[in-house]
Design an enzyme around this catalytic site. Structure first.
Site, PDB file in Angstrom:
ATOM      1  N   TRP A 149      12.996 -16.165 -16.810  1.00  0.00           N
ATOM      2  CA  TRP A 149      14.250 -16.036 -17.084  1.00  0.00           C
ATOM      3  C   TRP A 149      15.392 -17.194 -17.387  1.00  0.00           C
ATOM      4  O   TRP A 149      15.296 -18.037 -16.633  1.00  0.00           O
ATOM      5  CB  TRP A 149      14.911 -15.632 -15.867  1.00  0.00           C
ATOM      6  CG  TRP A 149      14.487 -14.107 -15.495  1.00  0.00           C
ATOM      7  CD1 TRP A 149      14.595 -12.787 -15.859  1.00  0.00           C
ATOM      8  CD2 TRP A 149      13.261 -14.121 -14.293  1.00  0.00           C
ATOM      9  NE1 TRP A 149      13.680 -12.031 -15.239  1.00  0.00           N
ATOM     10  CE2 TRP A 149      12.975 -12.597 -14.350  1.00  0.00           C
ATOM     11  CE3 TRP A 149      12.747 -14.771 -13.395  1.00  0.00           C
ATOM     12  CZ2 TRP A 149      12.054 -12.000 -13.471  1.00  0.00           C
ATOM     13  CZ3 TRP A 149      11.517 -14.431 -12.789  1.00  0.00           C
ATOM     14  CH2 TRP A 149      11.591 -13.032 -12.653  1.00  0.00           C
ATOM     15  N   HIS A 167      19.203 -10.945 -12.890  1.00  0.00           N
ATOM     16  CA  HIS A 167      18.615  -9.642 -12.647  1.00  0.00           C
ATOM     17  C   HIS A 167      19.344  -9.130 -11.202  1.00  0.00           C
ATOM     18  O   HIS A 167      20.039  -9.954 -10.649  1.00  0.00           O
ATOM     19  CB  HIS A 167      16.969  -9.525 -12.289  1.00  0.00           C
ATOM     20  CG  HIS A 167      16.489 -10.656 -11.442  1.00  0.00           C
ATOM     21  ND1 HIS A 167      15.202 -10.839 -11.099  1.00  0.00           N
ATOM     22  CD2 HIS A 167      16.982 -11.581 -10.870  1.00  0.00           C
ATOM     23  CE1 HIS A 167      15.006 -11.770 -10.376  1.00  0.00           C
ATOM     24  NE2 HIS A 167      16.417 -12.294  -9.859  1.00  0.00           N
ATOM     25  N   ARG A 193      21.598 -13.122 -19.308  1.00  0.00           N
ATOM     26  CA  ARG A 193      20.361 -14.134 -19.672  1.00  0.00           C
ATOM     27  C   ARG A 193      20.582 -14.859 -20.925  1.00  0.00           C
ATOM     28  O   ARG A 193      21.188 -14.266 -21.873  1.00  0.00           O
ATOM     29  CB  ARG A 193      19.100 -13.248 -19.704  1.00  0.00           C
ATOM     30  CG  ARG A 193      18.485 -12.800 -18.606  1.00  0.00           C
ATOM     31  CD  ARG A 193      16.959 -12.090 -18.673  1.00  0.00           C
ATOM     32  NE  ARG A 193      16.916 -11.515 -17.454  1.00  0.00           N
ATOM     33  CZ  ARG A 193      15.814 -10.619 -17.257  1.00  0.00           C
ATOM     34  NH1 ARG A 193      14.817 -10.521 -18.091  1.00  0.00           N
ATOM     35  NH2 ARG A 193      15.770  -9.856 -16.218  1.00  0.00           N
ATOM     36  N   GLN A 207      21.020  -3.494 -14.777  1.00  0.00           N
ATOM     37  CA  GLN A 207      19.867  -3.103 -14.263  1.00  0.00           C
ATOM     38  C   GLN A 207      20.397  -2.149 -12.969  1.00  0.00           C
ATOM     39  O   GLN A 207      21.550  -2.171 -12.415  1.00  0.00           O
ATOM     40  CB  GLN A 207      19.433  -4.309 -13.931  1.00  0.00           C
ATOM     41  CG  GLN A 207      18.449  -5.097 -14.725  1.00  0.00           C
ATOM     42  CD  GLN A 207      17.494  -6.456 -14.130  1.00  0.00           C
ATOM     43  OE1 GLN A 207      17.545  -6.419 -13.017  1.00  0.00           O
ATOM     44  NE2 GLN A 207      16.569  -6.566 -14.853  1.00  0.00           N
ATOM     45  N   VAL A 250       6.858  -9.346  -5.926  1.00  0.00           N
ATOM     46  CA  VAL A 250       6.019  -8.139  -5.480  1.00  0.00           C
ATOM     47  C   VAL A 250       4.509  -8.418  -5.453  1.00  0.00           C
ATOM     48  O   VAL A 250       4.117  -9.238  -6.152  1.00  0.00           O
ATOM     49  CB  VAL A 250       6.467  -6.925  -6.346  1.00  0.00           C
ATOM     50  CG1 VAL A 250       7.869  -6.214  -6.082  1.00  0.00           C
ATOM     51  CG2 VAL A 250       6.252  -7.136  -7.829  1.00  0.00           C
ATOM     52  N   ALA A 292       9.854  -2.249  -4.283  1.00  0.00           N
ATOM     53  CA  ALA A 292      11.176  -2.377  -4.923  1.00  0.00           C
ATOM     54  C   ALA A 292      10.979  -2.083  -6.513  1.00  0.00           C
ATOM     55  O   ALA A 292       9.800  -2.066  -7.031  1.00  0.00           O
ATOM     56  CB  ALA A 292      11.653  -3.920  -4.967  1.00  0.00           C
TER      57      ALA A 292
HETATM   58  N1  PHE Z   1      13.713  -8.105 -11.482  1.00  0.00           N
HETATM   59  C1  PHE Z   1      12.891  -7.557 -12.279  1.00  0.00           C
HETATM   60  C2  PHE Z   1      13.292  -7.993 -13.684  1.00  0.00           C
HETATM   61  O1  PHE Z   1      14.409  -8.250 -14.094  1.00  0.00           O
HETATM   62  C3  PHE Z   1      12.543  -6.139 -12.011  1.00  0.00           C
HETATM   63  C4  PHE Z   1      12.094  -5.935 -10.996  1.00  0.00           C
HETATM   64  C5  PHE Z   1      12.735  -5.525  -9.878  1.00  0.00           C
HETATM   65  C6  PHE Z   1      10.469  -6.030 -10.740  1.00  0.00           C
HETATM   66  C7  PHE Z   1      12.094  -5.046  -8.843  1.00  0.00           C
HETATM   67  C8  PHE Z   1       9.791  -5.604  -9.621  1.00  0.00           C
HETATM   68  C9  PHE Z   1      10.546  -5.307  -8.460  1.00  0.00           C
HETATM   69  O2  PHE Z   1      12.431  -8.090 -14.754  1.00  0.00           O
END
Ligand code: PHE
Length: 324
Positions: A149, A167, A193, A207, A250, A292
């Site tokens: 990011w 995010h 971003r 998002q 995750v 998530a």
């Molecule tokens: N935050 C991640 C992204 O911006 C997306 C994501 C959210 C992935 C939650 C896994 C769990 O790419």
């Protein structure tokens, strides 16, 4: 005689539709040579037995007509000022009726699909601190994952929130810090971003983050929930694919794609909440499990409406926006 004059004068008054015709009416009845004035002047020369009756009737009528005149005049004047400020000779123009931005509608549609499945909806802040945007999500300062990011940093020496969130995942940590499981929540919002824009990338976008935490949450809950979401948004015969993917917060991680005319288009990342994230917010990772996900409403709207360039959403061209 007075009765007849009363009827006639009031009937005439009904035909008055302008200041000019009102003035004409006034002169006719109340003017120096007006019909009522003539009667009033002649009262003195009437025989005694008529004087009293006609005198009082005609005076009452005078009061009535003067009253009517005073009431109607300001109404006609105010109409006149409306007409004089609007050029009524111009051809008619169509009103512009506003509507929701397509991204707002898709966010609402997705949110209500999740609300039906028992999710709460929470919004967060767009400016964040590194602790939530990275550290608590298992992305330490020297971790190569931070390179995923490119962040927009804020130059605010006296404030801790020194970046625009990349995010909506920081909301996972914020929510867990403030709530006890079970948790079932989505958080829609704007992200930023620092990157070059092209037909599928914008420097700001939305998002919708999702988080579910409880004692018996498994990977099949993740898949079941996201299948149900896809069914509601894209219809039940649209093909959906899960693939392994990596996100530091995750384990295991997946991405989900939607069939797009024979191609796969990725619309979200997801996975089981990493034990380190649970530890960071003070949850016992042996007791709680959770999943998530984070999805991009712009991508989903592009698929839905056949839009080829993401930049159109925020270029504010009404010809584009009014199609939705
Ligand atoms: N935050 C991640 C992204 O911006 C997306 C994501 C959210 C992935 C939650 C896994 C769990 O790419």
């Amino acid at each position: 005689m007075i009765g007849q004059l009363k009827n006639k004068s009031l009937a005439d008054l009904k035909l008055v539709n302008s200041l000019d015709s009102l003035e004409e009416w006034r002169v006719n009845y109340l003017g120096r040579k007006g019909e009522l004035t003539k009667i009033l002047r002649s009262i003195g020369s009437l025989p005694d037995d008529q004087r009293k009756k006609i005198g009082s009737e005609s005076n009452l009528l005078r009061v009535l007509l003067e009253d009517q005149y005073k009431k109607i005049k300001p109404k006609l004047e105010s109409n006149l000022s409306v007409y004089s400020s609007v050029d009524i000779t111009l051809p008619g123009r169509k009103d512009h009726i506003g509507r929701l931005h397509p991204i707002t509608s898709i966010i609402r549609e997705i949110s209500s699909a999740f609300a039906d499945m028992g999710f709460n909806i929470v919004e967060g802040t767009e400016s964040e601190i590194e602790h939530y945007n990275f550290d608590l999500l298992n992305i330490p300062f020297d971790h190569p994952a931070r390179d995923q990011w490119d962040t927009i940093w804020l130059d605010r020496p006296n404030r801790k929130d020194n970046l625009l969130r990349t995010h909506t995942s920081p909301m996972q940590a914020r929510i867990m810090e403030n709530t006890e499981p079970p948790i079932r929540v989505i958080t829609p919002g704007k992200c930023y971003r620092y990157e070059a824009t092209d037909s599928t990338h914008e420097w700001h976008f939305h998002q919708i983050e999702g988080l579910v935490v409880g004692e018996n949450i498994s990977f099949s809950d993740l898949k079941g929930t996201l299948y149900e979401f896809a069914k509601r948004i894209f219809g039940s015969d649209r093909k959906v694919r899960f693939r392994c993917d990596f996100f530091p917060f995750v384990e295991p991680g997946v991405d989900m794609s939607i069939d797009w005319k024979g191609d796969w288009i990725e619309i979200l990342g997801a996975g089981m909440v990493h034990p380190k994230v649970f530890q960071g917010v003070g949850y016992d990772p042996d007791k709680y499990k959770g999943f998530a996900f984070g999805m991009g409403p712009e991508r989903i709207a592009m698929l839905r409406y056949n839009i080829e360039d993401i930049r159109q959403f925020f270029s504010n061209d009404l010809r584009f926006l009014s199609q939705f």
